[in-house]
Scaffold this active site. Structure first.
Site, PDB file in Angstrom:
ATOM      1  N   VAL A  52       0.806  -1.226   0.000  1.00 27.34           N
ATOM      2  CA  VAL A  52       0.000   0.000   0.000  1.00 27.34           C
ATOM      3  C   VAL A  52       0.839   1.275   0.000  1.00 27.34           C
ATOM      4  CG1 VAL A  52      -2.033  -1.040   1.076  1.00 27.34           C
ATOM      5  CG2 VAL A  52      -0.216  -0.088   2.524  1.00 27.34           C
ATOM      6  N   TYR A  53       2.143   1.161   0.128  1.00 26.51           N
ATOM      7  CA  TYR A  53       2.972   2.368   0.116  1.00 26.51           C
ATOM      8  C   TYR A  53       2.926   3.000  -1.276  1.00 26.51           C
ATOM      9  CZ  TYR A  53       5.092   0.911   4.584  1.00 26.51           C
ATOM     10  OH  TYR A  53       5.320   0.542   5.892  1.00 26.51           O
TER      11      TYR A  53
END
Length: 327
Positions: A52-53
């Site tokens: 999700v970064y």
């Protein structure tokens, strides 16, 4: 850079890790390349990311730099899965979601395997044994070499680690847990760290510089180019700008003056050498900031300095925390 075993496993990692939370969002390809090269040249091996970064961009960017800039064999790549952009369900620890997320991570990074695959957070809506089975499948299939968790509280970590050690069948022992830990946030010392030490799980501290506050940059004002001045990240920094935190930062600054070091170096050395800690994960906006953090390799704090910092930042322990009977 000194290497340490990750928990009670044979995997060795550099005792400082490179975080990529801002890659693909605030850190572009040029700055990311400079960071990775500086980290590798300093002897760093552990690179931590997550699916999700940057909405996946951090993994993709890392994949573009590996081999072109740094040999894959020289890196210990760690990623995470389980966080989802759903306001009604922030975490999905189901076997189906986790394994699909791992396959997507491998494609973005451009690798056949990750060295460490971590469950990003505990999912109360999925049976824990199902979540852990995903780790077993990932390792047995060769898609991950080791497995860990992140953001598990004390009982969750103890349950997960014990399940993997005691349940019948071929299970993958937990190598690590990633949690926020610094002089400004010592909550893990109550139950998470004792569980990790007892069960042979290595601790990877995130935000080891107190979300940037322990660098001393906020002592007199909020720099215009800092996270604290950012509309998006100001709420992330604000909890550590109170009077109690200020006293701790002042103590770190005093220690730094006495050691001819920086506040960053003192704060990072303190957490790096705490019992149970394997490698603090350091995130930086640019290579210059990262190089300043990596310079801590030459610093070891004297016992009296460690004790003074312990005292000024000591968390309050109350029943029934660890060793409550001695309180």
């Amino acid at each position: 850079m000194e290497q340490r075993h990750l928990g009670r496993t044979g995997l060795r990692v550099s005792r400082i890790g490179l975080g990529t939370l801002t890659w693909g969002r605030d850190t572009d390809e040029h700055d990311a390349a400079d960071q990775l090269k500086a980290f590798w040249e300093a002897g760093g091996t552990l690179v931590d990311t997550a699916d999700v970064y940057g909405g996946g961009e951090a993994e993709y960017l890392l994949g573009q730099l590996v081999e072109r800039l740094v040999p894959r064999r020289d890196l210990v790549i760690a990623t995470k899965a389980g966080s989802v952009p759903d306001p009604d369900r922030r975490f999905d620890g189901s076997r189906g979601h986790l394994l699909a997320a791992l396959d997507a991570s491998l494609e973005r990074i451009g690798t056949d395997y990750v060295d460490l695959w971590q469950v990003h957070a505990f999912d109360p809506h999925t049976p824990l044994e199902e979540t852990l089975q995903a780790l077993d499948i990932a390792v047995s299939s060769g898609r991950a070499r080791y497995a860990g968790v992140s953001n598990f509280c004390g009982w969750q970590l103890a349950k997960a680690a014990t399940w993997q050690l005691a349940s019948p069948g071929v299970r993958t022992r937990l190598a690590s847990t990633q949690m926020e830990y610094s002089l400004l946030q010592r909550g893990v010392e109550r139950e998470v760290l004792p569980a990790a030490l007892d069960l042979g799980v290595g601790l990877l501290p995130s935000s080891p510089l107190g979300r940037g506050v322990l660098t001393g940059k906020y002592r007199h004002a909020t720099p215009a180019d800092s996270r604290g001045a950012s509309e998006q990240l100001a709420p992330f920094v604000e909890p550590y700008l109170d009077e109690a935190a200020s006293s701790i930062v002042d103590a770190v600054a005093t220690a730094a003056d006495g050691l001819a070091a920086t506040t960053l170096q003192v704060a990072l050395a303190w957490v790096r050498d705490r019992p149970g800690v394997v490698a603090p994960i350091v995130g930086a906006r640019n290579a210059q900031q990262l190089t300043a953090a990596l310079s801590v390799e030459a610093l070891s704090l004297p016992d009296e300095i460690c004790q003074a910092l312990d005292d000024v930042s000591a968390p309050v322990h109350r029943y029934p925390d660890q060793d409550w009977s001695t309180l």
